[in-house]
Design a protein around this motif. Structure first.
Motif, PDB file in Angstrom:
ATOM      1  N   VAL A 125      35.924 -31.945 -13.108  1.00  0.00           N
ATOM      2  CA  VAL A 125      37.206 -31.281 -12.900  1.00  0.00           C
ATOM      3  C   VAL A 125      37.103 -30.256 -11.770  1.00  0.00           C
ATOM      4  N   ILE A 126      36.021 -29.509 -11.746  1.00  0.00           N
ATOM      5  CA  ILE A 126      35.833 -28.514 -10.686  1.00  0.00           C
ATOM      6  C   ILE A 126      35.759 -29.202  -9.327  1.00  0.00           C
ATOM      7  N   ASN A 127      35.058 -30.317  -9.259  1.00  0.00           N
ATOM      8  CA  ASN A 127      34.962 -31.055  -7.992  1.00  0.00           C
ATOM      9  C   ASN A 127      36.304 -31.597  -7.536  1.00  0.00           C
ATOM     10  N   GLN A 128      37.226 -31.800  -8.458  1.00  0.00           N
ATOM     11  CA  GLN A 128      38.539 -32.352  -8.121  1.00  0.00           C
ATOM     12  C   GLN A 128      39.631 -31.284  -8.044  1.00  0.00           C
ATOM     13  N   THR A 129      39.244 -30.041  -8.154  1.00  0.00           N
ATOM     14  CA  THR A 129      40.225 -28.959  -8.108  1.00  0.00           C
ATOM     15  C   THR A 129      40.866 -28.885  -6.729  1.00  0.00           C
ATOM     16  N   ALA A 130      42.170 -28.733  -6.726  1.00  0.00           N
ATOM     17  CA  ALA A 130      42.933 -28.704  -5.480  1.00  0.00           C
ATOM     18  C   ALA A 130      42.631 -27.441  -4.669  1.00  0.00           C
ATOM     19  N   PRO A 131      42.717 -27.551  -3.356  1.00  0.00           N
ATOM     20  CA  PRO A 131      42.554 -26.366  -2.511  1.00  0.00           C
ATOM     21  C   PRO A 131      43.560 -25.283  -2.909  1.00  0.00           C
ATOM     22  N   GLY A 132      43.104 -24.048  -2.872  1.00  0.00           N
ATOM     23  CA  GLY A 132      43.967 -22.923  -3.218  1.00  0.00           C
ATOM     24  C   GLY A 132      43.895 -22.525  -4.679  1.00  0.00           C
ATOM     25  N   GLN A 133      43.261 -23.370  -5.506  1.00  0.00           N
ATOM     26  CA  GLN A 133      43.118 -23.051  -6.923  1.00  0.00           C
ATOM     27  C   GLN A 133      41.735 -22.471  -7.182  1.00  0.00           C
ATOM     28  N   PHE A 134      41.592 -21.813  -8.332  1.00  0.00           N
ATOM     29  CA  PHE A 134      40.355 -21.118  -8.652  1.00  0.00           C
ATOM     30  C   PHE A 134      39.442 -21.921  -9.574  1.00  0.00           C
ATOM     31  N   VAL A 135      38.139 -21.782  -9.310  1.00  0.00           N
ATOM     32  CA  VAL A 135      37.097 -22.336 -10.166  1.00  0.00           C
ATOM     33  C   VAL A 135      36.052 -21.254 -10.396  1.00  0.00           C
ATOM     34  N   GLN A 136      35.411 -21.332 -11.525  1.00  0.00           N
ATOM     35  CA  GLN A 136      34.344 -20.388 -11.826  1.00  0.00           C
ATOM     36  C   GLN A 136      33.058 -20.875 -11.167  1.00  0.00           C
ATOM     37  N   THR A 137      32.319 -19.968 -10.573  1.00  0.00           N
ATOM     38  CA  THR A 137      30.999 -20.247 -10.015  1.00  0.00           C
ATOM     39  C   THR A 137      30.031 -19.278 -10.669  1.00  0.00           C
ATOM     40  N   PRO A 138      28.725 -19.466 -10.458  1.00  0.00           N
ATOM     41  CA  PRO A 138      27.780 -18.509 -11.043  1.00  0.00           C
ATOM     42  C   PRO A 138      28.031 -17.067 -10.606  1.00  0.00           C
ATOM     43  N   SER A 139      28.691 -16.881  -9.471  1.00  0.00           N
ATOM     44  CA  SER A 139      28.955 -15.515  -8.996  1.00  0.00           C
ATOM     45  C   SER A 139      30.367 -15.036  -9.299  1.00  0.00           C
ATOM     46  N   GLY A 140      31.140 -15.833 -10.041  1.00  0.00           N
ATOM     47  CA  GLY A 140      32.501 -15.433 -10.422  1.00  0.00           C
ATOM     48  C   GLY A 140      33.538 -16.416  -9.944  1.00  0.00           C
ATOM     49  N   TRP A 141      34.798 -15.998  -9.964  1.00  0.00           N
ATOM     50  CA  TRP A 141      35.893 -16.860  -9.550  1.00  0.00           C
ATOM     51  C   TRP A 141      35.862 -17.071  -8.047  1.00  0.00           C
ATOM     52  N   GLN A 142      36.133 -18.325  -7.660  1.00  0.00           N
ATOM     53  CA  GLN A 142      36.156 -18.675  -6.248  1.00  0.00           C
ATOM     54  C   GLN A 142      37.390 -19.527  -5.985  1.00  0.00           C
ATOM     55  N   LYS A 143      38.101 -19.196  -4.937  1.00  0.00           N
ATOM     56  CA  LYS A 143      39.273 -19.982  -4.540  1.00  0.00           C
ATOM     57  C   LYS A 143      38.789 -21.151  -3.706  1.00  0.00           C
ATOM     58  N   ARG A 144      39.255 -22.339  -4.060  1.00  0.00           N
ATOM     59  CA  ARG A 144      38.852 -23.547  -3.318  1.00  0.00           C
ATOM     60  C   ARG A 144      39.569 -23.633  -1.997  1.00  0.00           C
TER      61      ARG A 144
END
Length: 113
Positions: A94-113
């Motif tokens: 799901v994270i790999n398919q997240t649309a640009p501009g949306q947020f995903v959690q990374t080991p360092s916190g939230w990241q905007k795609r």
């Protein structure tokens, strides 16, 4: 523990899960993600990017996460693996398919795609 083939099969099942538990209010989820209120967590669940999100967004996240949890448990029981493993496999997809501009959690916190 299952062999690599079983793990790959679980991965396919897990991504199928994503479409199987899409909420009736999928448009609302899409809107909440686009607004930066909600994002995908590394553990296979949704999280609140903005802790000040409206109550209805929080309720939607809780509802969707409950649906995901039930489906992860169903797939895990069927395949003899921990539900957390199914959830993490789903998260990766799901994270790999997240649309640009949306947020995903990374080991360092939230990241905007």
């Amino acid at each position: 523990m299952k062999n690599n083939y079983a793990i790959k099969l679980l991965s396919v099942l897990a991504i199928g899960l994503w479409f199987a538990v899409m909420p009736v209010n999928a448009a609302d989820l899409g809107q909440a993600k686009a607004a930066g209120l909600v994002g995908e967590l590394m553990n296979g669940y949704l999280g609140l990017v903005d802790g000040n999100a409206p109550a209805d967004v929080k309720a939607m996240v809780d509802s969707i996460n409950a649906q995901r949890r039930a489906e992860y448990q169903r797939i895990a029981a069927k395949n003899g693996v921990p539900a957390e493993e199914v959830a993490k496999l789903t998260a990766q997809k799901v994270i790999n398919q997240t649309a640009p501009g949306q947020f995903v959690q990374t080991p360092s916190g939230w990241q905007k795609r």
